[in-house]
Design an enzyme around this catalytic site. Structure first.
Site, short mmCIF file in Angstrom:
data_model
loop_
_atom_site.label_atom_id
_atom_site.label_comp_id
_atom_site.label_asym_id
_atom_site.label_seq_id
_atom_site.Cartn_x
_atom_site.Cartn_y
_atom_site.Cartn_z
N PRO A 14 0.84 -1.19 0.00
CA PRO A 14 0.00 0.00 0.00
C PRO A 14 0.88 1.25 0.00
O PRO A 14 1.82 1.35 0.79
CB PRO A 14 -0.79 -0.12 1.31
CG PRO A 14 0.06 -0.98 2.19
CD PRO A 14 0.81 -1.91 1.29
N CYS A 98 3.75 3.96 8.61
CA CYS A 98 3.95 5.20 7.86
C CYS A 98 4.88 6.13 8.63
O CYS A 98 4.63 6.45 9.79
CB CYS A 98 2.62 5.90 7.61
SG CYS A 98 2.84 7.48 6.72
N LYS A 137 0.90 -3.87 9.66
CA LYS A 137 2.10 -3.53 8.87
C LYS A 137 2.95 -2.59 9.71
O LYS A 137 2.46 -1.54 10.16
CB LYS A 137 1.71 -2.87 7.54
CG LYS A 137 2.90 -2.66 6.59
CD LYS A 137 2.42 -2.21 5.22
CE LYS A 137 3.58 -2.18 4.22
NZ LYS A 137 4.61 -1.18 4.56
N GLY A 198 11.16 -4.21 1.55
CA GLY A 198 12.32 -3.32 1.55
C GLY A 198 13.40 -3.77 0.59
O GLY A 198 13.89 -4.90 0.69
N ARG A 222 8.02 0.81 -3.96
CA ARG A 222 8.58 1.71 -4.98
C ARG A 222 9.13 0.96 -6.18
O ARG A 222 9.07 1.45 -7.31
CB ARG A 222 9.66 2.58 -4.35
CG ARG A 222 9.12 3.60 -3.35
CD ARG A 222 10.24 4.24 -2.55
NE ARG A 222 11.01 3.24 -1.82
CZ ARG A 222 12.29 3.35 -1.52
NH1 ARG A 222 12.96 4.43 -1.89
NH2 ARG A 222 12.90 2.40 -0.84
#
Length: 310
Positions: A14, A98, A137, A198, A222
């Site tokens: 997400p 986040c 998460k 990651g 990403r």
């Protein structure tokens, strides 16, 4: 995971501002094993804001679908999760990762990791009240307090069905190297499934992370923006120009269908920069591509870019 079949072990992460329905459904079609919506503030869920329809939109082919509320008050999180459950998700995931200052400094996102008891109360309340599985998460924590193993155990002990770990601290944000050793430590510390996240940018990274950490699945954020074909087992240079064109056209069409012509094209341009590796072009060419123009002109410009890709 508690009666939710998941076929596959590579999942789109997400990402606020990116994992909207057009991109998320595209990645699901390319092979992402499940769909996580963008995170949504609990107060916005409880207000019934019109934007929720866009945030929580999904189609049956995307299932299993995970909604991700965030907040800092266990009672409000519970109330929002109950409301969100009415929209039909398969899973509710609590965002505790986040790193954005506006989120973490108010005690939400990774800010929750500073309050283990609050996390325990949150999961205890949600797992008792919801009909769907509850997952979490997280990150490593903060530089001075990397309590990821404690938090993972708390999630498990209070009924959580899965934990996803991004191997960076709050302060790292998205810089530096992700700590895959931490993912392995969490996998060894709990019995529920663990997703590692990651520094997964190539197909080989997927297997390397699973082999190194023992994680049950790998989450890609990403890296998928520049190469959503990772979910199909392809590195970016392996994707034929014609396949790039087909995928980009499909994404732009979905964006216009979902947001309307003007907003759909405007919101698509940030993906075009990533997809088409436009960072390798000159600054002026990038500016030209990102400039607002009618869709027909935009597609003609993309045709010229495709020609350079071939």
């Amino acid at each position: 995971m508690r009666d939710i079949p998941i076929y596959g072990d590579v999942i789109l992460a997400p990402m606020d501002g990116y994992s909207d329905w057009p991109f998320r459904s595209l990645c699901r079609a390319l092979g992402s094993a499940m769909s996580y919506t963008e995170f949504v503030k609990v107060e916005k869920i409880l207000s019934g804001a019109n934007s929720l329809r866009k945030k929580f939109h999904f189609e049956a082919a995307e299932r299993p679908v995970t909604f991700q509320p965030y907040g800092d008050d266990p009672d409000l999180i519970l109330e929002a999760a109950l409301r969100a459950q009415e929209w039909g998700p398969d899973i509710i995931d609590i965002n505790m990762g986040c790193p954005a200052k506006s989120v973490a400094d108010r005690g939400a996102g990774v800010g929750m990791m500073r309050s283990p008891l609050k996390i325990a109360r949150t999961f205890r309340k949600l797992t008792a009240a919801l009909e769907v599985p509850v997952t979490g998460k997280i990150r490593l924590g903060w530089d001075e307090n990397q309590n990821y193993k404690l938090i993972a155990r708390i999630v498990e002990e209070n009924g959580g069905s899965l934990i996803a770990l991004h191997g960076r601290t709050k302060e790292q944000s998205y810089s530096g190297r992700a700590n895959w050793d931490a993912v392995a430590e969490v996998k060894a510390a709990v019995k529920i499934p663990v997703i590692g996240s990651g520094d997964v940018r190539r197909v080989a990274d997927i297997e390397q992370m699973k082999d190194y950490t023992g994680s049950d699945a790998v989450m890609i954020g990403r890296g998928a923006l520049a190469n959503p074909w990772l979910f199909s087992g392809l590195d970016r240079e392996q994707v034929p120009a014609e396949q790039v064109r087909k995928t980009v056209d499909m994404h732009l069409e979905k964006n216009i269908q979902f947001y309307g012509e003007e907003n759909g094209q405007r919101l698509f341009r940030k993906y075009a920069v990533q997809y088409l590796l436009l960072r390798s072009l000159t600054r002026e060419t990038r500016k030209d591509i990102l400039r607002h123009r009618p869709t027909g002109e935009f597609l003609a410009l993309l045709d010229r870019v495709y020609a350079t890709l071939g």
